[in-house]
Design a protein around this motif. Structure first.
Motif, PDB file in Angstrom:
ATOM      1  N   LYS A   1     -53.482 -82.583  89.520  1.00  0.00           N
ATOM      2  CA  LYS A   1     -53.085 -81.244  88.665  1.00  0.00           C
ATOM      3  C   LYS A   1     -52.667 -81.978  87.756  1.00  0.00           C
ATOM      4  O   LYS A   1     -52.218 -82.942  86.933  1.00  0.00           O
ATOM      5  N   LYS A   2     -53.507 -81.029  86.451  1.00  0.00           N
ATOM      6  CA  LYS A   2     -53.451 -81.505  85.264  1.00  0.00           C
ATOM      7  C   LYS A   2     -51.923 -81.363  84.600  1.00  0.00           C
ATOM      8  O   LYS A   2     -51.592 -80.013  84.489  1.00  0.00           O
ATOM      9  N   GLY A   3     -51.285 -82.204  84.110  1.00  0.00           N
ATOM     10  CA  GLY A   3     -49.978 -82.401  83.523  1.00  0.00           C
ATOM     11  C   GLY A   3     -49.224 -81.739  82.303  1.00  0.00           C
ATOM     12  O   GLY A   3     -51.018 -81.749  81.051  1.00  0.00           O
ATOM     13  N   ALA A   4     -48.963 -81.398  81.598  1.00  0.00           N
ATOM     14  CA  ALA A   4     -48.932 -81.298  80.232  1.00  0.00           C
ATOM     15  C   ALA A   4     -49.069 -82.910  79.036  1.00  0.00           C
ATOM     16  O   ALA A   4     -49.294 -82.644  78.295  1.00  0.00           O
ATOM     17  N   ASP A   5     -48.575 -83.920  79.930  1.00  0.00           N
ATOM     18  CA  ASP A   5     -49.300 -85.209  79.122  1.00  0.00           C
ATOM     19  C   ASP A   5     -50.568 -84.902  79.471  1.00  0.00           C
ATOM     20  O   ASP A   5     -51.285 -85.320  77.786  1.00  0.00           O
ATOM     21  N   TRP A   6     -51.589 -85.084  80.112  1.00  0.00           N
ATOM     22  CA  TRP A   6     -53.282 -84.450  79.757  1.00  0.00           C
ATOM     23  C   TRP A   6     -53.283 -83.036  78.775  1.00  0.00           C
ATOM     24  O   TRP A   6     -54.594 -83.761  77.599  1.00  0.00           O
ATOM     25  N   TYR A   7     -52.821 -82.251  78.301  1.00  0.00           N
ATOM     26  CA  TYR A   7     -53.034 -81.419  77.898  1.00  0.00           C
ATOM     27  C   TYR A   7     -52.369 -81.699  76.234  1.00  0.00           C
ATOM     28  O   TYR A   7     -52.856 -81.953  74.436  1.00  0.00           O
TER      29      TYR A   7
ATOM     30  N   LYS B   1     -51.532 -85.161  75.225  1.00  0.00           N
ATOM     31  CA  LYS B   1     -52.817 -86.255  74.952  1.00  0.00           C
ATOM     32  C   LYS B   1     -54.652 -85.391  74.158  1.00  0.00           C
ATOM     33  O   LYS B   1     -54.951 -85.736  72.954  1.00  0.00           O
ATOM     34  N   TRP B   2     -55.035 -84.789  74.637  1.00  0.00           N
ATOM     35  CA  TRP B   2     -56.192 -84.043  73.967  1.00  0.00           C
ATOM     36  C   TRP B   2     -55.585 -82.968  72.796  1.00  0.00           C
ATOM     37  O   TRP B   2     -56.832 -83.022  71.585  1.00  0.00           O
ATOM     38  N   VAL B   3     -54.614 -82.092  72.599  1.00  0.00           N
ATOM     39  CA  VAL B   3     -54.606 -81.893  71.766  1.00  0.00           C
ATOM     40  C   VAL B   3     -54.483 -82.935  70.219  1.00  0.00           C
ATOM     41  O   VAL B   3     -54.841 -82.766  68.808  1.00  0.00           O
ATOM     42  N   SER B   4     -52.677 -83.771  70.805  1.00  0.00           N
ATOM     43  CA  SER B   4     -52.718 -84.399  69.731  1.00  0.00           C
ATOM     44  C   SER B   4     -54.681 -85.977  69.484  1.00  0.00           C
ATOM     45  O   SER B   4     -54.767 -85.991  67.899  1.00  0.00           O
ATOM     46  N   THR B   5     -55.453 -85.968  70.286  1.00  0.00           N
ATOM     47  CA  THR B   5     -56.657 -86.092  69.937  1.00  0.00           C
ATOM     48  C   THR B   5     -57.860 -85.093  69.416  1.00  0.00           C
ATOM     49  O   THR B   5     -57.788 -85.592  68.184  1.00  0.00           O
TER      50      THR B   5
ATOM     51  N   LEU C   1     -58.788 -86.092  65.096  1.00  0.00           N
ATOM     52  CA  LEU C   1     -59.411 -86.078  64.776  1.00  0.00           C
ATOM     53  C   LEU C   1     -60.253 -85.222  63.348  1.00  0.00           C
ATOM     54  O   LEU C   1     -60.661 -85.512  62.000  1.00  0.00           O
ATOM     55  N   THR C   2     -59.251 -84.071  63.360  1.00  0.00           N
ATOM     56  CA  THR C   2     -59.269 -82.935  62.232  1.00  0.00           C
ATOM     57  C   THR C   2     -58.758 -84.149  60.896  1.00  0.00           C
ATOM     58  O   THR C   2     -59.387 -83.980  59.983  1.00  0.00           O
ATOM     59  N   SER C   3     -57.602 -84.576  61.176  1.00  0.00           N
ATOM     60  CA  SER C   3     -56.941 -85.629  60.175  1.00  0.00           C
ATOM     61  C   SER C   3     -57.854 -86.229  59.286  1.00  0.00           C
ATOM     62  O   SER C   3     -58.224 -86.285  58.321  1.00  0.00           O
ATOM     63  N   VAL C   4     -58.736 -87.045  60.360  1.00  0.00           N
ATOM     64  CA  VAL C   4     -59.624 -88.371  59.896  1.00  0.00           C
ATOM     65  C   VAL C   4     -60.800 -87.614  58.929  1.00  0.00           C
ATOM     66  O   VAL C   4     -61.527 -88.078  58.305  1.00  0.00           O
ATOM     67  N   ALA C   5     -61.166 -86.202  59.433  1.00  0.00           N
ATOM     68  CA  ALA C   5     -62.281 -85.225  58.496  1.00  0.00           C
ATOM     69  C   ALA C   5     -61.516 -84.685  57.260  1.00  0.00           C
ATOM     70  O   ALA C   5     -62.636 -85.057  56.461  1.00  0.00           O
ATOM     71  N   PHE C   6     -60.144 -84.660  57.220  1.00  0.00           N
ATOM     72  CA  PHE C   6     -59.743 -84.491  56.229  1.00  0.00           C
ATOM     73  C   PHE C   6     -59.784 -85.384  55.096  1.00  0.00           C
ATOM     74  O   PHE C   6     -60.442 -85.285  54.160  1.00  0.00           O
ATOM     75  N   ARG C   7     -59.885 -86.742  56.018  1.00  0.00           N
ATOM     76  CA  ARG C   7     -59.544 -87.804  54.500  1.00  0.00           C
ATOM     77  C   ARG C   7     -60.903 -88.233  54.478  1.00  0.00           C
ATOM     78  O   ARG C   7     -60.788 -88.597  53.070  1.00  0.00           O
TER      79      ARG C   7
ATOM     80  N   GLY D   1     -52.090 -85.661  60.536  1.00  0.00           N
ATOM     81  CA  GLY D   1     -52.371 -86.671  60.955  1.00  0.00           C
ATOM     82  C   GLY D   1     -50.451 -86.999  61.544  1.00  0.00           C
ATOM     83  O   GLY D   1     -50.459 -87.891  62.614  1.00  0.00           O
ATOM     84  N   PHE D   2     -49.633 -87.061  60.979  1.00  0.00           N
ATOM     85  CA  PHE D   2     -47.987 -86.748  61.253  1.00  0.00           C
ATOM     86  C   PHE D   2     -47.830 -86.107  62.721  1.00  0.00           C
ATOM     87  O   PHE D   2     -47.450 -86.532  63.712  1.00  0.00           O
ATOM     88  N   ILE D   3     -48.623 -85.216  62.638  1.00  0.00           N
ATOM     89  CA  ILE D   3     -48.387 -84.110  63.862  1.00  0.00           C
ATOM     90  C   ILE D   3     -48.555 -84.623  65.189  1.00  0.00           C
ATOM     91  O   ILE D   3     -48.373 -84.938  66.261  1.00  0.00           O
ATOM     92  N   ALA D   4     -50.145 -85.380  64.561  1.00  0.00           N
ATOM     93  CA  ALA D   4     -51.061 -85.608  65.756  1.00  0.00           C
ATOM     94  C   ALA D   4     -50.169 -87.142  66.902  1.00  0.00           C
ATOM     95  O   ALA D   4     -49.674 -86.858  68.105  1.00  0.00           O
ATOM     96  N   THR D   5     -49.485 -88.198  65.891  1.00  0.00           N
ATOM     97  CA  THR D   5     -48.789 -88.590  66.130  1.00  0.00           C
ATOM     98  C   THR D   5     -47.481 -88.863  66.398  1.00  0.00           C
ATOM     99  O   THR D   5     -47.218 -89.623  67.993  1.00  0.00           O
ATOM    100  N   ILE D   6     -46.544 -87.603  66.392  1.00  0.00           N
ATOM    101  CA  ILE D   6     -45.982 -87.672  67.558  1.00  0.00           C
ATOM    102  C   ILE D   6     -46.165 -86.872  68.690  1.00  0.00           C
ATOM    103  O   ILE D   6     -45.526 -87.717  69.589  1.00  0.00           O
ATOM    104  N   GLY D   7     -47.593 -86.187  68.422  1.00  0.00           N
ATOM    105  CA  GLY D   7     -47.763 -86.080  69.820  1.00  0.00           C
ATOM    106  C   GLY D   7     -48.298 -86.931  70.793  1.00  0.00           C
ATOM    107  O   GLY D   7     -48.427 -86.688  71.941  1.00  0.00           O
ATOM    108  N   TRP D   8     -49.009 -88.288  70.210  1.00  0.00           N
ATOM    109  CA  TRP D   8     -49.381 -89.397  70.782  1.00  0.00           C
ATOM    110  C   TRP D   8     -48.173 -89.922  71.460  1.00  0.00           C
ATOM    111  O   TRP D   8     -48.187 -91.114  72.243  1.00  0.00           O
ATOM    112  N   THR D   9     -46.956 -89.982  70.594  1.00  0.00           N
ATOM    113  CA  THR D   9     -45.797 -91.086  71.016  1.00  0.00           C
ATOM    114  C   THR D   9     -44.852 -90.502  71.622  1.00  0.00           C
ATOM    115  O   THR D   9     -44.813 -90.489  72.849  1.00  0.00           O
TER     116      THR D   9
END
Length: 85
Positions: free
Chosen positions: A10-16, A18-22, A26-32, A46-54
């Motif tokens: 079963k895919k847990g909250a961490d799986w979702y 992880k992928w949203v943050s990833t 990638l979107t952050s790097v595209a803007f860069r 990038g900050f929002i993604a980093t909070i997700g990955w943390t």
């Protein structure tokens, strides 16, 4: 001959998260790569993604990822403060 069926994990909250943050990283790097006029978007997303990955790294109890994303979050957060204030 019979095969044993192994049920999918079963895919847990961490799986979702992880992928949203990833995708956000990638979107952050595209803007860069689009140019300096998109710096605010790059840093904010990038900050929002980093909070997700943390959060994911805390769920996984992975100290290396906690350190990496914690430091990145502090650096991006200080940049956000410079942008907003």
């Amino acid at each position: 001959m019979t095969t044993t069926h192994v049920p999918a994990k079963k895919k847990g909250a961490d799986w979702y998260l992880k992928w949203v943050s990833t995708v956000l990283i990638l979107t952050s790097v595209a803007f860069r790569s689009a140019g300096p006029e998109y710096r605010e978007w790059d840093i904010t997303i990038g900050f929002i993604a980093t909070i997700g990955w943390t959060s994911v790294s805390i769920m996984w109890n992975d100290r290396a990822l906690i350190l990496l994303n914690g430091v990145m979050g502090c650096l991006l957060g200080s940049s956000l403060i410079q942008i907003w204030f």
